[in-house]
Design a protein around this motif. Sequence first.
Motif, PDB file in Angstrom:
ATOM      1  N   UNK A  68       0.897  -1.329  -0.080  1.00  0.00           N
ATOM      2  CA  UNK A  68      -0.113   0.082  -0.004  1.00  0.00           C
ATOM      3  C   UNK A  68       1.039   1.246   0.063  1.00  0.00           C
ATOM      4  N   UNK A  69       1.964   1.255   0.895  1.00  0.00           N
ATOM      5  CA  UNK A  69       2.899   2.453   0.905  1.00  0.00           C
ATOM      6  C   UNK A  69       3.850   2.449  -0.491  1.00  0.00           C
ATOM      7  N   UNK A  70       3.809   1.456  -1.388  1.00  0.00           N
ATOM      8  CA  UNK A  70       4.512   1.139  -2.514  1.00  0.00           C
ATOM      9  C   UNK A  70       5.939   0.916  -2.475  1.00  0.00           C
ATOM     10  N   UNK A  71       6.405   0.421  -0.981  1.00  0.00           N
ATOM     11  CA  UNK A  71       7.790   0.185  -0.837  1.00  0.00           C
ATOM     12  C   UNK A  71       7.906  -1.425  -1.428  1.00  0.00           C
ATOM     13  N   UNK A  72       6.713  -1.978  -1.834  1.00  0.00           N
ATOM     14  CA  UNK A  72       7.125  -3.288  -2.597  1.00  0.00           C
ATOM     15  C   UNK A  72       6.348  -3.285  -3.637  1.00  0.00           C
ATOM     16  N   UNK A  73       6.798  -3.598  -4.773  1.00  0.00           N
ATOM     17  CA  UNK A  73       5.804  -3.687  -6.168  1.00  0.00           C
ATOM     18  C   UNK A  73       5.435  -5.235  -6.266  1.00  0.00           C
ATOM     19  N   UNK A  74       4.397  -5.796  -6.032  1.00  0.00           N
ATOM     20  CA  UNK A  74       4.187  -7.299  -6.457  1.00  0.00           C
ATOM     21  C   UNK A  74       4.251  -7.521  -7.908  1.00  0.00           C
ATOM     22  N   UNK A  75       5.148  -8.809  -8.113  1.00  0.00           N
ATOM     23  CA  UNK A  75       5.174  -9.514  -9.384  1.00  0.00           C
ATOM     24  C   UNK A  75       4.042 -10.361  -9.769  1.00  0.00           C
ATOM     25  N   UNK A  76       3.280 -10.721  -8.823  1.00  0.00           N
ATOM     26  CA  UNK A  76       2.193 -11.666  -8.919  1.00  0.00           C
ATOM     27  C   UNK A  76       0.760 -11.150  -8.525  1.00  0.00           C
ATOM     28  N   UNK A  77      -0.180 -11.822  -8.824  1.00  0.00           N
ATOM     29  CA  UNK A  77      -1.556 -11.692  -8.198  1.00  0.00           C
ATOM     30  C   UNK A  77      -1.450 -12.299  -6.958  1.00  0.00           C
ATOM     31  N   UNK A  78      -1.963 -11.518  -5.854  1.00  0.00           N
ATOM     32  CA  UNK A  78      -1.868 -12.179  -4.588  1.00  0.00           C
ATOM     33  C   UNK A  78      -3.328 -12.137  -3.934  1.00  0.00           C
ATOM     34  N   UNK A  79      -3.898 -13.131  -3.126  1.00  0.00           N
ATOM     35  CA  UNK A  79      -5.058 -13.292  -2.400  1.00  0.00           C
ATOM     36  C   UNK A  79      -4.434 -13.423  -0.845  1.00  0.00           C
ATOM     37  N   UNK A  80      -4.578 -12.118  -0.267  1.00  0.00           N
ATOM     38  CA  UNK A  80      -4.150 -11.884   1.308  1.00  0.00           C
ATOM     39  C   UNK A  80      -5.171 -12.497   1.946  1.00  0.00           C
ATOM     40  N   UNK A  81      -5.140 -13.447   2.956  1.00  0.00           N
ATOM     41  CA  UNK A  81      -6.177 -13.853   3.944  1.00  0.00           C
ATOM     42  C   UNK A  81      -5.875 -13.508   5.583  1.00  0.00           C
ATOM     43  N   UNK A  82      -6.610 -13.073   6.098  1.00  0.00           N
ATOM     44  CA  UNK A  82      -6.648 -12.932   7.548  1.00  0.00           C
ATOM     45  C   UNK A  82      -8.007 -13.465   7.966  1.00  0.00           C
ATOM     46  N   UNK A  83      -7.811 -14.970   8.156  1.00  0.00           N
ATOM     47  CA  UNK A  83      -9.039 -15.789   7.966  1.00  0.00           C
ATOM     48  C   UNK A  83     -10.187 -15.793   8.992  1.00  0.00           C
ATOM     49  N   UNK A  84      -9.902 -15.549  10.468  1.00  0.00           N
ATOM     50  CA  UNK A  84     -10.494 -15.771  11.481  1.00  0.00           C
ATOM     51  C   UNK A  84     -10.584 -14.444  12.490  1.00  0.00           C
ATOM     52  N   UNK A  85     -11.052 -13.644  12.054  1.00  0.00           N
ATOM     53  CA  UNK A  85     -10.965 -12.054  13.058  1.00  0.00           C
ATOM     54  C   UNK A  85     -11.452 -12.651  14.598  1.00  0.00           C
ATOM     55  N   UNK A  86     -12.730 -13.180  14.644  1.00  0.00           N
ATOM     56  CA  UNK A  86     -13.328 -13.394  15.859  1.00  0.00           C
ATOM     57  C   UNK A  86     -12.267 -14.441  16.748  1.00  0.00           C
ATOM     58  N   UNK A  87     -11.636 -15.226  16.362  1.00  0.00           N
ATOM     59  CA  UNK A  87     -10.750 -16.052  17.002  1.00  0.00           C
ATOM     60  C   UNK A  87      -9.406 -15.196  17.228  1.00  0.00           C
ATOM     61  N   UNK A  88      -9.043 -14.294  16.449  1.00  0.00           N
ATOM     62  CA  UNK A  88      -8.028 -13.475  16.786  1.00  0.00           C
ATOM     63  C   UNK A  88      -8.474 -12.686  17.844  1.00  0.00           C
ATOM     64  N   UNK A  89      -9.667 -11.970  18.063  1.00  0.00           N
ATOM     65  CA  UNK A  89      -9.964 -11.272  19.048  1.00  0.00           C
ATOM     66  C   UNK A  89     -10.041 -11.874  20.463  1.00  0.00           C
ATOM     67  N   UNK A  90     -10.369 -13.181  20.516  1.00  0.00           N
ATOM     68  CA  UNK A  90     -10.765 -14.028  21.384  1.00  0.00           C
ATOM     69  C   UNK A  90      -9.230 -14.797  21.620  1.00  0.00           C
ATOM     70  N   UNK A  91      -8.097 -14.487  21.163  1.00  0.00           N
ATOM     71  CA  UNK A  91      -6.985 -14.959  21.398  1.00  0.00           C
ATOM     72  C   UNK A  91      -6.786 -16.559  21.543  1.00  0.00           C
TER      73      UNK A  91
END
Length: 341
Positions: free
Chosen positions: A80-103
Amino acid sequence: MPAPLFESSFLQETLQASASSPRSVTLSNGVQMSLLQKGVLKISPPCEAKQTRHIVISSAVHGNETAPIEMVDDLASQIASESIIPGHHLLLIIAHPNAILAEERFVETNLNRLFGDADYPQSQELTLAVSLKEQVTSFWQGVPIASRWHLDMHCSIRASKHYTFAISPQSTYPTRQKEFIDFMRKAGIEAVLLSEEPSSTFSWFSSSKFGAQAATLELGQVAKFGHNDMHKLAKFNRAFLELVESAEFSTDGDMITYQVDSSIYRQNMDFEFYFDKALPNFSRFTKGEELGKDGEKVLTMPVEQGGIVFPNPDVELNQRAALIVKSCATRYVDNQLTVLD
């Protein structure tokens, strides 16, 4: 400069209580970032090349495994800050926010056991699994098999004799191509487990259904945010970022290969392992040595000098309580890593 996609970060957006609104932004360098749903971010490179891949990078399938979440969030911020320019298509996943919040690993049931074809009971994890399967299916729609990669990043519950290791899931496709194995070597993955047993994990879904070069990557041990020893993961993180920027990989680094001999599934409420709860992954036992019990059945080591990985006596009934592995020799046959007979 275009307006930023997030007020703070991909992770903070994912953890907000309200549902995320789908939206996109094209950066000044031509990279397109599209938030598809809460925790799912699609990134397209500014230009295509013959070697352009479509790479799924997933984290937080278990909510308390924070090192991969930090890596995914940092990658999104650098793009997002343009520090890295990806050379591939990416699908970034943070899968389970409720479990993160519950630790916690999960809230109702283990998300990483819900990517198979079974008729699973309804749970919030099942809703997530269905949604993630749909997103991956759409991401790879019309994409050549050779360009499909999936890094499903985790941390182990317990200590391990190999600080980093990978599980290469079963597939009828050639999903152990030399280029993918070379990436893991370059990334400092110390060992890889070759499984030939159908599973229901996220990486198995990608490898078995789509022929993707896919692995479950275990990166250190579970810790709270800000308490991960990222120095021990520095080699992985460097190779990870180089991969995103389109680097190619030559063989570099030693990696031990194991074959998954069998799995132990919990069948009874009366279930226990006899060894210490702090026993590290890959600890070895002699053939016939008692490991524990499942009801009236005594569990013993079925192979000589077999190792035990992911032992967890507290899993739900009919879920895997441990893997039994043995060292194996390998070679490449038609560019595919293959176990020697």
